[in-house]
Structure formats: structure tokens, C-alpha cells
Motif scaffolding. Structure first.
Motif, PDB file in Angstrom:
ATOM      1  N   VAL A 114      10.045   3.583 -19.436  1.00  0.00           N
ATOM      2  CA  VAL A 114      11.140   2.693 -19.042  1.00  0.00           C
ATOM      3  C   VAL A 114      11.897   3.287 -17.855  1.00  0.00           C
ATOM      4  O   VAL A 114      12.208   2.594 -16.875  1.00  0.00           O
ATOM      5  CB  VAL A 114      12.096   2.449 -20.227  1.00  0.00           C
ATOM      6  CG1 VAL A 114      13.379   1.775 -19.753  1.00  0.00           C
ATOM      7  CG2 VAL A 114      11.421   1.597 -21.288  1.00  0.00           C
ATOM      8  N   LEU A 117      10.078   2.986 -14.445  1.00  0.00           N
ATOM      9  CA  LEU A 117       9.846   1.683 -13.821  1.00  0.00           C
ATOM     10  C   LEU A 117      10.516   1.627 -12.446  1.00  0.00           C
ATOM     11  O   LEU A 117      11.640   2.090 -12.268  1.00  0.00           O
ATOM     12  CB  LEU A 117      10.408   0.561 -14.696  1.00  0.00           C
ATOM     13  CG  LEU A 117       9.531   0.029 -15.829  1.00  0.00           C
ATOM     14  CD1 LEU A 117      10.244  -1.112 -16.528  1.00  0.00           C
ATOM     15  CD2 LEU A 117       8.185  -0.442 -15.321  1.00  0.00           C
ATOM     16  N   TYR A 169      10.173  -3.771 -18.971  1.00  0.00           N
ATOM     17  CA  TYR A 169       9.104  -3.038 -19.675  1.00  0.00           C
ATOM     18  C   TYR A 169       8.506  -3.890 -20.790  1.00  0.00           C
ATOM     19  O   TYR A 169       7.285  -3.979 -20.941  1.00  0.00           O
ATOM     20  CB  TYR A 169       9.682  -1.740 -20.229  1.00  0.00           C
ATOM     21  CG  TYR A 169       8.716  -0.911 -21.047  1.00  0.00           C
ATOM     22  CD1 TYR A 169       7.768  -0.109 -20.428  1.00  0.00           C
ATOM     23  CD2 TYR A 169       8.776  -0.924 -22.440  1.00  0.00           C
ATOM     24  CE1 TYR A 169       6.888   0.660 -21.177  1.00  0.00           C
ATOM     25  CE2 TYR A 169       7.900  -0.163 -23.194  1.00  0.00           C
ATOM     26  CZ  TYR A 169       6.957   0.631 -22.564  1.00  0.00           C
ATOM     27  OH  TYR A 169       6.089   1.383 -23.319  1.00  0.00           O
TER      28      TYR A 169
END
Length: 220
Positions: A114, A117, A169
Motif C-alpha cells: 500500500v 503504490l 490497492y
């Protein structure tokens, strides 16, 4: 898990605040660190109900999200009945055995994914501008200045970033977009805004404020 947190006395709220902020608890003169992954999930009753108290702003601000849960619809109500009935039957037959569905390593790995990203600078700017607009609402809409007493703290900015990344995500994306920010804005900000007396008297909610902000702050 803290059920009906706004019925708890001040001493309990203070203990929760230490756990949420410092990731530790203190008993007497001894302090214990809380193991990761640690999080606090809580439910609260409507403040109109007897025996409930508004939570302190400092404590509310430490919750990542505030999700509104309404009454279930008919289909969900049927599902609840079946689940409870199944659980009651299972208890009669044998004691339930807890099963681990995900490992600690998998949770840590997902957290890292996460954080990794990609987020363009324009999306980061959008997050910051949304939060800044809660602090200086007159710059985007004069009426908002009459509605807001206090805007979101830096924790609001951090929450928008984390929640937008998590949303992207879960959607299987490789990057974060303004749509991800908007999708989580209500849950990430509604408990961080303090309305003015005029707004409350007019029946304006924090969701109304956030909706207006999203319509006024440009995405690019």
C-alpha cells in the motif's frame, strides 16, 4: 474492539488514547508496549441516546476513519438471522475453534505494498488542498466559512493519504487517483471537522461540508 465507546467513563477514554497514540498501556508504574499489528476498532451509539457522551476531539482525531452504519436492509436482516441461527447451532454441537485467515507476515507485506503504490504530485497536492480548504474555507466558498468552526488537523491529511492508497490497492490499481481520494474523503474527514453553531442550527452535517468541499476544490 471497543463496543459502545461513547458510554465509557473518562478513565477508559484516557487509557484508549494512550494505546492509540503511543501504542502502549500503563498499569501503575509499568508501561507495556503493544505488539504490531495493533489497531482500535470501536462502535458508538447516537449521542441523542441516554447515557452517551460526545468523544473528545483529540480522541476522535486518532481514529483513521469514521464509518456510518445505518440499519440493515431486508436482505441483510435475513442474513443476520441465518448467521446467528448457524452460530447458535454450532455452539450446541461443539465449542468453536478460532482459525487464522491471514498471517502477521501477510499483513505487514500488504501494508508495504500500500505504501509503495505510486502517487503523482498532483494527487498529493489535491489531498493537501482539500485539508487546507477545511482550515480556510472562505477561500473556496464563503458559505463554508459560516459552517466550519475548526478544520482537519495534519492527521486528516495523513488519513486521506493512507485511505486513498488502501482504496486503490483494494481496487487492484498500481497508482492512486483523485477518485480514490474522493471515495474515502467522507469516512476519513467527517469526524475531524467541527461545525459552527450556525451550521448545527441549520441542520448542516459534516457530510454536507465534505460534499461541498469536493465540489469546490479542483482535482488538477
Amino acid at each position: 474492539m471497543a463496543d459502545e465507546i461513547n458510554r465509557a467513563p473518562a478513565k477508559v477514554q484516557s487509557a484508549l488514547l494512550e494505546a492509540m497514540q503511543e501504542r502502549q498501556i500503563t498499569i501503575g508504574d509499568t508501561t507495556f508496549k503493544l505488539e504490531e499489528p495493533f489497531l482500535v476498532m470501536a462502535t458508538q451509539n447516537p449521542v441523542e441516546q441516554e447515557g452517551t457522551y460526545p468523544l473528545p476531539e483529540a480522541q476522535l482525531d486518532r481514529f483513521l476513519m469514521h464509518v456510518l452504519v445505518d440499519y440493515p436492509d431486508a436482505d441483510a436482516e435475513h442474513s443476520i438471522l441465518r448467521i446467528v441461527r448457524h452460530e447458535q447451532r454450532a455452539k450446541q454441537q461443539s465449542a468453536p475453534v478460532a482459525q487464522s485467515l491471514v498471517t502477521q507476515a501477510q499483513i505487514f507485506a500488504a501494508r508495504q505494498e500500500v505504501l509503495d503504490l505510486h502517487m503523482e504530485t498532483v494527487v498529493e497536492n489535491y489531498i493537501v488542498e482539500l485539508v487546507m480548504a477545511t482550515r480556510n474555507p472562505k477561500a473556496v466558498d464563503p458559505e463554508l466559512a459560516d459552517w466550519l468552526e475548526y478544520g482537519a488537523s495534519p492527521r486528516g491529511t495523513i488519513a486521506l493519504d493512507i485511505c486513498a492508497r488502501s482504496h486503490a490497492y483494494l481496487q487492484g490499481k498500481a497508482f492512486v487517483t483523485p477518485d480514490d481520494v474522493q471515495a474515502v474523503a467522507f469516512d476519513a474527514l467527517r469526524h475531524r471537522l467541527v461545525l459552527s453553531f450556525e451550521a448545527e442550527a441549520a441542520g448542516v452535517t459534516t457530510d454536507d461540508v465534505i460534499e461541498r468541499l469536493l465540489s469546490r476544490v479542483a482535482t488538477v
